[in-house]
Design an enzyme around this catalytic site. Structure first.
Site, PDB file in Angstrom:
ATOM      1  N   ASP A 519       1.739 -35.034  -3.189  1.00 55.92           N
ATOM      2  CA  ASP A 519       1.940 -36.484  -3.011  1.00 55.92           C
ATOM      3  C   ASP A 519       0.755 -37.307  -3.519  1.00 55.92           C
ATOM      4  OD1 ASP A 519       4.144 -35.456  -1.756  1.00 55.92           O
ATOM      5  OD2 ASP A 519       3.998 -36.690   0.021  1.00 55.92           O
ATOM      6  N   ASP A 546       5.630 -32.896  -5.663  1.00 54.36           N
ATOM      7  CA  ASP A 546       6.144 -34.266  -5.510  1.00 54.36           C
ATOM      8  C   ASP A 546       5.037 -35.293  -5.755  1.00 54.36           C
ATOM      9  OD1 ASP A 546       8.512 -33.031  -4.680  1.00 54.36           O
ATOM     10  OD2 ASP A 546       7.948 -33.153  -2.570  1.00 54.36           O
TER      11      ASP A 546
END
Length: 692
Positions: A519, A546
């Site tokens: 992230d 991600d």
């Protein structure tokens, strides 16, 4: 990842970037910035006073490399920054100011056709000649810097088309820039092409020269250095794009110190121009050649038996013929500091960054001069600035500030979590170092960590090192890092660790390094249903799971996306995790590179995030005209949370590299017609990001 997304389709804007013509100046010739000290409150007048008369950054820019070295009575190269800024549109006015004895910053706003063809204006010392955005063109001529001329910057111009129809022209010595005995010269961000003779000639013991971020193309004898036996020239050549240039790329004759790094030399197959050689170390030249990229070049690197040439870190792709090195040269860092990009990234970095920039030579993106110009605040760890932390400078910006505040952050490592709140728009945070690596903002929070006040855990957005919640924010020339140690915190629940969070509209991220693992870069909106456009340009983004995600309408343009191994050394991950709302644009990656030191076939391009099982979102990632390394899986998209990715919006278009693939049910490809509606302008709508 935590949070949701927005609504409404953007119209495409095909208008070119508007050019703002610099202000006519005060009698002293200085462009005043931030004269309304009330902007920062009554207690800030003394702190802001140093910036109130500051000229635009491009008018005061100084060279790096050998042009920055103190020698021959000249301490660095800063051109006409101490003089008046003038705007010219005719050859007569350009000559008037370029040949004057006093310093000037001369802004070329438009196309000047030289008469007669081949005319080279004799530039005098202490001059900056700069194009206004991409509009400054010199056609059919160029510039001449004679013996003793010094402290000259030629920047952001297109100089072209003095070619007289004879390829190996012996009769017309028409150069773009010629130096005969000049010193302290910086040639930067120009487009030089199609001249009768050289694009750049550095002759007759000219020295302390830096040539950076230029596009050189469509030429025969492109870039020559030397032509005496005196071995006096010191020159730095970096981040230039040589494309379709036959010889002298450059040819360096009897240079005392020639430092060439991060250049991209490209000979395109099937064209009329064929390279005869690339970099040449001649005579008694001492050359250091590092981290450059040679594509398709014939005889990419050659040297005389009397010259020295040290090579390190270069990449040769599809080259043939001589590739030589030998002897010992010198250590460039004993003369100046510099930071070289990895050679594998050079094509992407140089192609995106070389040539004239719309942000140089202009004062406002709208084409008009702002009635309230920027106020500048400075941050320095050593106490030499107005503030010692970035957050302290942000705190000094008044709520609902009506005009831009520029926070200049001096080189150093700032360990702090920084938030630009929603009620402080129009803020620019810019590192003042020569490289984006010089100024680092770093923190190590993770989602599952307990806050120091015991009020709960950070959560994913709360873990961010730098949080942007204000519209019209710009971040430039910085590194933003989350260095949370996942391996040392395996017992912790919640390893999401955001480096940079945006929750605003019109956020411009330019020339950054954004580093994390899970992230890394979260791009959201201020609220569900709000618009949150983010434009990322000329940047590096590093992560593994991600690490580019959120519901924002985001463009990653001309950047390098670097895949990192997991904490345990394994290779597996996802580049994007969009949570786009229906009828919004999601994540667009274009004209970029995806690579990294990870295993082949170990990374997905993305997966579809439906936060909390939200069935109303319609995640979107488009990856187009991007070079994909072999790390990308042949089936590059993945389901997430029980939602099939095929029900959402994932596609590619004309990608290249070992990780690219042809169309299939598992690898959707846009048609040309579909791709025409998925361009940068479609994502950004009526917003044209311009550095300010």
């Amino acid at each position: 990842m935590t949070e949701q997304h927005s609504k409404a389709r953007h119209r495409r804007s095909r208008t070119a970037l508007a050019v703002g013509v610099p202000l006519a100046l005060t009698a002293s010739g200085v462009l005043a910035y931030g004269t309304d000290l009330g902007l920062l409150g009554s207690g800030a007048q003394q702190r802001a006073s140093a910036a109130t008369a500051a000229a635009p950054a491009w008018a005061t820019a100084a060279a790096d490399g050998f042009a920055s070295v103190n020698s021959l009575g000249q301490n660095g190269t800063y051109g006409g920054r101490d003089g008046q800024i003038v705007t010219v549109r005719t050859q007569a006015d350009l000559e008037k100011y370029a040949t004057a004895t006093e310093p000037y910053v001369i802004v070329v706003a438009g196309t000047i056709n030289m008469n007669p063809v081949g005319k080279e204006i004799k530039v005098q010392s202490d001059k900056t000649i700069v194009g206004s955005g991409t509009s400054g063109h010199i056609v059919g001529g160029g510039f001449f810097l004679g013996s003793g001329v010094h402290n000259v910057i030629i920047r952001n111009l297109t100089i072209r088309d003095s070619y007289q129809g004879v390829w190996n022209d012996k009769d017309h010595d028409f150069d773009a820039v010629q130096m005969d005995g000049a010193h302290h010269v910086w040639i930067d961000h120009n487009d030089l092409r199609h001249m009768a003779d050289g694009l750049i000639d550095v002759r007759k013991d000219s020295t302390n020269v830096t040539v950076s971020w230029n596009k050189l193309s469509q030429n025969n004898k492109t870039f020559g250095i030397g032509w005496t036996d005196n071995v006096k020239t010191d020159i730095t050549v970096h981040h230039n794009w040589f494309r379709e240039t036959e010889q002298r790329n450059p040819s360096t004759d009897n240079a005392a110190h020639a430092h060439l790094y991060n250049n991209f030399l490209e000979d395109v197959a099937g064209t009329d121009i064929k390279s005869s050689y690339g970099n040449y170390s001649r005579g008694k030249t001492a050359m250091v050649l590092e981290n450059s990229y040679f594509q398709g070049m014939t005889n990419p690197v050659i040297k005389d038996s009397t010259a020295t040439l040290v090579q390190r870190g270069n990449v040769f792709s599809g080259t043939s013929g001589r590739n030589e090195s030998g002897g010992s040269a010198f250590d460039p860092r004993s003369y100046y500091s510099y930071s070289a990009d990895a050679a594998a990234n050079v094509p992407s970095v140089v192609k995106s960054g070389a040539g004239p920039r719309s942000s140089i030579g202009t004062t406002a993106s709208s084409g008009t001069v702002s009635t309230k110009a920027a106020t500048t605040l400075t941050v320095a760890k050593d106490g030499s600035g107005q503030y010692s932390t970035v957050q302290a400078a942000v705190n000094a910006v008044p709520a609902n500030n009506p005009s831009r505040v520029v926070i200049q952050v001096k080189p150093g490592t700032y360990r702090e979590a920084v938030t630009i709140p929603a009620n402080k728009p129009h803020v620019t945070v810019v590192g003042t170092g020569a490289s984006r690596k010089d100024t680092v903002i770093v923190e190590g929070h993770a989602a599952g960590m307990t806050k120091p006040d015991g009020s709960g855990t950070y959560g994913t957005p709360g873990s961010a090192t730098l949080s942007v919640k204000a519209d019209d924010t710009q971040l430039r020339n910085l590194s933003v890092t989350n260095d949370f140690n996942e391996g040392a915190n395996q017992s912790l629940s919640g390893h999401q660790a955001v480096a940079l969070l945006t929750q605003a509209d019109k956020v411009f991220l330019d020339s950054l390094i954004v580093t994390g693992d899970q992230d890394t870069l979260e791009m959201e909106t201020a609220a569900k249903g709000a618009l949150g456009r983010v434009y990322v340009k000329n940047s590096y983004i590093l992560g593994n799971v991600d690490f580019i995600f959120g519901r924002g309408t985001a463009v990653i343009d001309r950047s390098v996306i670097t895949l990192r191994k997991r904490w345990d050394g394994t290779s597996a991950g996802y580049v994007t995790a969009p949570s786009t709302e229906a009828n919004r644009k999601g994540i667009l990656i274009t004209n970029s590179t995806v690579n990294g030191d990870v295993s082949n076939g170990s990374f997905f391009l993305g997966r579809n995030w439906h936060p909390g099982g939200d069935t109303t979102v319609d995640p979107q990632t488009t990856v187009r005209e991007t070079n994909l390394s072999a790390a990308i899986k042949s089936t590059p998209w993945s389901d997430m949370g029980g939602f099939p990715w095929k029900d959402d919006r994932f596609a590619e278009y004309r990608n290249t590299g070992a990780g690219a693939g042809s169309a299939s049910s598992n690898r959707p490809q846009l048609t040309d017609a579909q791709a025409a509606g998925q361009e940068v302008a479609d994502w950004l709508g009526n917003w044209t990001p311009t550095a300010s």
